[in-house]
Design an enzyme around this catalytic site. Structure first.
Site, short mmCIF file in Angstrom:
data_model
loop_
_atom_site.label_atom_id
_atom_site.label_comp_id
_atom_site.label_asym_id
_atom_site.label_seq_id
_atom_site.Cartn_x
_atom_site.Cartn_y
_atom_site.Cartn_z
N ASP A 97 0.82 -1.27 0.07
CA ASP A 97 0.08 0.02 -0.16
C ASP A 97 0.84 1.31 0.02
OD1 ASP A 97 1.00 0.04 2.55
OD2 ASP A 97 -0.72 -0.75 3.64
N GLU A 119 -0.67 -9.07 -0.92
CA GLU A 119 -1.03 -8.60 0.24
C GLU A 119 -2.39 -7.46 -0.11
OE1 GLU A 119 0.92 -5.27 3.12
OE2 GLU A 119 1.60 -7.09 3.97
N GLU A 133 -1.98 5.04 3.07
CA GLU A 133 -2.17 3.72 2.71
C GLU A 133 -3.38 3.26 2.52
OE1 GLU A 133 -0.15 4.98 5.05
OE2 GLU A 133 1.97 4.55 4.51
N HIS A 209 6.98 5.21 12.73
CA HIS A 209 7.36 6.27 11.70
C HIS A 209 6.21 6.80 10.87
CE1 HIS A 209 6.60 3.38 8.35
NE2 HIS A 209 6.85 2.50 9.28
N ARG A 211 3.07 8.44 8.92
CA ARG A 211 2.98 9.82 8.57
C ARG A 211 1.89 10.68 9.47
NH1 ARG A 211 4.51 12.20 3.19
NH2 ARG A 211 6.14 10.58 2.51
N HIS A 242 13.82 5.30 12.17
CA HIS A 242 13.59 5.17 10.52
C HIS A 242 14.36 6.65 10.04
CE1 HIS A 242 11.49 5.99 6.76
NE2 HIS A 242 10.89 5.05 6.79
C1 UD1 Z 1 6.93 4.75 3.20
C2 UD1 Z 1 5.64 4.33 2.82
C3 UD1 Z 1 4.98 3.57 4.05
C4 UD1 Z 1 5.68 2.47 4.77
C5 UD1 Z 1 7.25 2.74 4.80
C6 UD1 Z 1 7.99 1.81 5.35
C7 UD1 Z 1 4.34 5.94 1.33
C8 UD1 Z 1 3.73 7.10 1.22
N1 UD1 Z 1 4.91 5.62 2.64
O1 UD1 Z 1 7.06 5.84 4.00
O2 UD1 Z 1 3.67 3.17 3.59
O3 UD1 Z 1 5.29 1.97 5.90
O4 UD1 Z 1 7.72 3.44 3.64
O5 UD1 Z 1 9.03 2.17 5.82
O6 UD1 Z 1 4.55 5.07 0.42
N2 UD1 Z 1 14.57 8.29 3.79
C9 UD1 Z 1 15.88 7.90 3.55
N3 UD1 Z 1 16.48 6.82 3.40
C10 UD1 Z 1 15.37 5.74 3.15
C11 UD1 Z 1 14.14 5.90 3.43
C12 UD1 Z 1 13.70 7.15 3.47
O7 UD1 Z 1 16.65 8.78 4.09
O8 UD1 Z 1 16.14 4.56 2.80
C13 UD1 Z 1 13.77 9.34 4.15
C14 UD1 Z 1 13.81 10.50 2.96
O9 UD1 Z 1 14.30 11.88 3.53
C15 UD1 Z 1 12.62 10.38 2.57
C16 UD1 Z 1 11.72 10.18 3.50
O10 UD1 Z 1 12.61 9.35 4.55
O11 UD1 Z 1 12.16 11.50 1.62
C17 UD1 Z 1 10.36 9.58 3.55
O12 UD1 Z 1 10.25 8.61 2.66
P1 UD1 Z 1 8.90 8.02 2.26
O13 UD1 Z 1 8.85 6.74 1.37
O14 UD1 Z 1 8.24 9.23 1.48
O15 UD1 Z 1 8.13 7.63 3.44
P2 UD1 Z 1 8.05 6.47 4.58
O16 UD1 Z 1 7.74 7.54 5.66
O17 UD1 Z 1 9.36 5.86 4.50
N1 UDP Z 2 12.56 -3.88 9.83
C1 UDP Z 2 13.77 -4.02 9.70
N2 UDP Z 2 14.59 -3.38 10.35
C2 UDP Z 2 14.31 -2.09 11.11
C3 UDP Z 2 12.75 -2.11 11.35
C4 UDP Z 2 12.07 -2.72 10.68
O1 UDP Z 2 14.28 -5.14 8.90
O2 UDP Z 2 14.96 -1.47 11.78
C5 UDP Z 2 11.52 -4.89 9.03
C6 UDP Z 2 10.19 -5.39 9.73
O3 UDP Z 2 10.66 -6.53 10.43
C7 UDP Z 2 9.27 -5.59 8.89
C8 UDP Z 2 9.37 -4.33 8.04
O4 UDP Z 2 10.88 -3.94 8.15
O5 UDP Z 2 9.41 -6.77 8.03
C9 UDP Z 2 8.50 -3.22 8.33
O6 UDP Z 2 9.02 -2.03 7.61
P1 UDP Z 2 8.42 -0.63 7.90
O7 UDP Z 2 8.24 -0.44 9.47
O8 UDP Z 2 9.49 0.32 7.39
O9 UDP Z 2 7.13 -0.39 7.11
P2 UDP Z 2 5.65 -0.75 7.75
O10 UDP Z 2 5.49 -2.14 8.01
O11 UDP Z 2 5.22 0.12 8.66
O12 UDP Z 2 5.00 -0.79 6.29
#
Ligand code: UD1
Ligand code: UDP
Length: 377
Positions: A97, A119, A133, A209, A211, A242
């Site tokens: 999602d 999923e 999501e 983490h 939003r 995160h």
């Molecule tokens: C995204 C997904 C969320 C998921 C989450 C898992 C959307 C809208 N959100 O949220 O559904 O639960 O991923 O973690 O698709 N960043 C880094 N390095 C990384 C990843 C992120 O620096 O490897 C920072 C960047 O500044 C980036 C920000 O995090 O712009 C946000 O990343 P984004 O993918 O937009 O949203 P998440 O909160 O990670």
């Molecule tokens: N996870 C990981 N390292 C971390 C935190 C989470 O490998 O430091 C794994 C966790 O076991 C799960 C997935 O990442 O399988 C969840 O990812 P995240 O929390 O980014 O996304 P969400 O589940 O909220 O979409």
């Protein structure tokens, strides 16, 4: 022979799609499989890809600091479109999602390419929780053609939205495939910060983490963690933070100097599963963790208003407690003090899968294309 393209871009999508990619690649006589990474996440995605040793065919490398939803959506849409026009796959597979999921599905629809959604069918029935999501997955399911659902009740959500029953397949969640694969890997902690934890104490594993929790809700969560640590001397807290700047700012501000709270970089999946195994309790707003932790018999307190995963709540191993500071302190203290209450939640259950979801998904795709005789038995 059918051409399948798997598209994903964030950490959880990678962890949950990689078993499907591996299973498709095993079936070389039936499928030619390619992977497109949007790299909506850069570091987190590479960490997951490295662990499972899966390579990609395209990498859109779109991530930028503090990216906005409309940026991710349009970048993915435009960049995927060009590749789909060139590759002309018979099917695209997406997961979950995220904004990558939705935009890749929309791009496939514009090219009239069938989409399989891994999923599918999760619903909280609350437009803004989780945000964005809930709407991403509804839009994805409205477009896609094959639905791989983790439970029967997710399938019922789709039927209620008039999805074709014949195209809904109950497979279990591939996160349990990855979890079981990872549990077989014997390895010590890679991340140095974990070596500082006092494992003679009870460990609380935290991730937050989302939003919808940015700002005050996340600050309240952090203040609650500080209170819990102050009340319970025999507890240590591990919180892999995160990399999102919005999240980091709040968490570091409140918890950086609190003794016994270990704020780490994101952990690779082996480290993370190992910490989960050693933990007493999990506090999280994540989706995947609500499935993994019950599988390991760890009680989970969910830091959200609602969940799209009612099965473990009904089984009593997961409780949704919101983000209010007092409630978090009260519920966590209850489980730390009351052994009976803790034992009641400490059940090892697997409502979300048995580790064979990817095999079922690939079989379902082969049925869809009538390729059953070409599948590895
Ligand atoms: C995204 C997904 C969320 C998921 C989450 C898992 C959307 C809208 N959100 O949220 O559904 O639960 O991923 O973690 O698709 N960043 C880094 N390095 C990384 C990843 C992120 O620096 O490897 C920072 C960047 O500044 C980036 C920000 O995090 O712009 C946000 O990343 P984004 O993918 O937009 O949203 P998440 O909160 O990670
Ligand atoms: N996870 C990981 N390292 C971390 C935190 C989470 O490998 O430091 C794994 C966790 O076991 C799960 C997935 O990442 O399988 C969840 O990812 P995240 O929390 O980014 O996304 P969400 O589940 O909220 O979409």
């Amino acid at each position: 022979m059918k051409n399948i393209i798997c598209i994903y871009g964030t950490r959880p999508e990678a962890i949950k799609m990689i078993p499907v990619v591996c299973e498709l690649k095993k079936n070389r006589k039936a499928f030619r499989t390619k992977v497109i990474l949007t790299a909506q996440h850069r570091g987190l995605l590479d960490q997951a890809m490295g662990l499972f040793n899966v390579s990609s065919d395209y990498d859109l490398n779109i991530m930028k600091k503090s990216q906005k939803l409309e940026y991710i959506t349009t970048e993915v849409l435009l960049k995927i479109q060009a590749i789909l026009r060139r590759e002309k796959p018979d099917m695209v597979l997406v997961h979950g999602d995220t904004t990558t999921t939705f935009a890749a599905t929309l791009a496939s629809f514009y090219e009239k390419i069938p989409v399989g959604h891994v999923e599918a069918g999760l619903r909280s029935h609350d437009k803004f929780n989780p945000y964005p999501e809930e709407i991403n997955r509804k839009l994805t399911d409205a477009i896609c053609d094959l639905y791989f659902v983790h439970t029967v009740s997710a399938g019922k959500n789709l039927e209620a939205e008039n999805a074709d029953k014949n195209n809904i397949v109950v497979t279990g969640n591939t996160v349990i495939d990855s979890l079981f694969m990872t549990l077989k890997k014997k390895r010590g902690f890679k991340q140095k910060a974990l070596k500082k934890i006092d494992f003679s104490k009870r460990l609380i594993l935290v991730t937050a983490h989302r939003r919808e929790n940015w700002g005050k809700p996340l600050a309240d969560i952090c203040r609650a963690l500080k209170n819990i640590k102050e009340r319970f001397k025999d507890v240590e807290i591990v919180y892999p933070v995160h990399p999102n700047p919005e999240v980091k700012k709040t968490v570091l501000n409140i918890l950086k100097k609190v003794e016994g709270v270990h704020l780490t970089e994101p952990l690779d999946y082996v480290d993370f599963v190992n910490v989960m195994k050693k933990s007493y309790l999990v506090l999280t707003d994540s989706g995947g963790l609500q499935e993994e932790a019950p599988s390991l018999g760890k009680p989970v307190l969910v830091l959200r208003k609602v969940t799209e995963r009612p099965e473990a709540v009904n089984a009593g191993t997961v409780k949704v407690i919101g983000t209010g500071r007092d409630r978090i302190v009260r519920e966590t203290s209850g489980l730390l003090k009351d052994k009976r209450a803790y034992k009641k939640m400490q059940k090892s259950i697997n409502p979300y899968g048995d580790g064979k979801a990817a095999i079922r998904i690939v079989k379902a795709i082969s049925r869809y294309f009538k390729l059953r005789d070409k599948i590895v038995k």
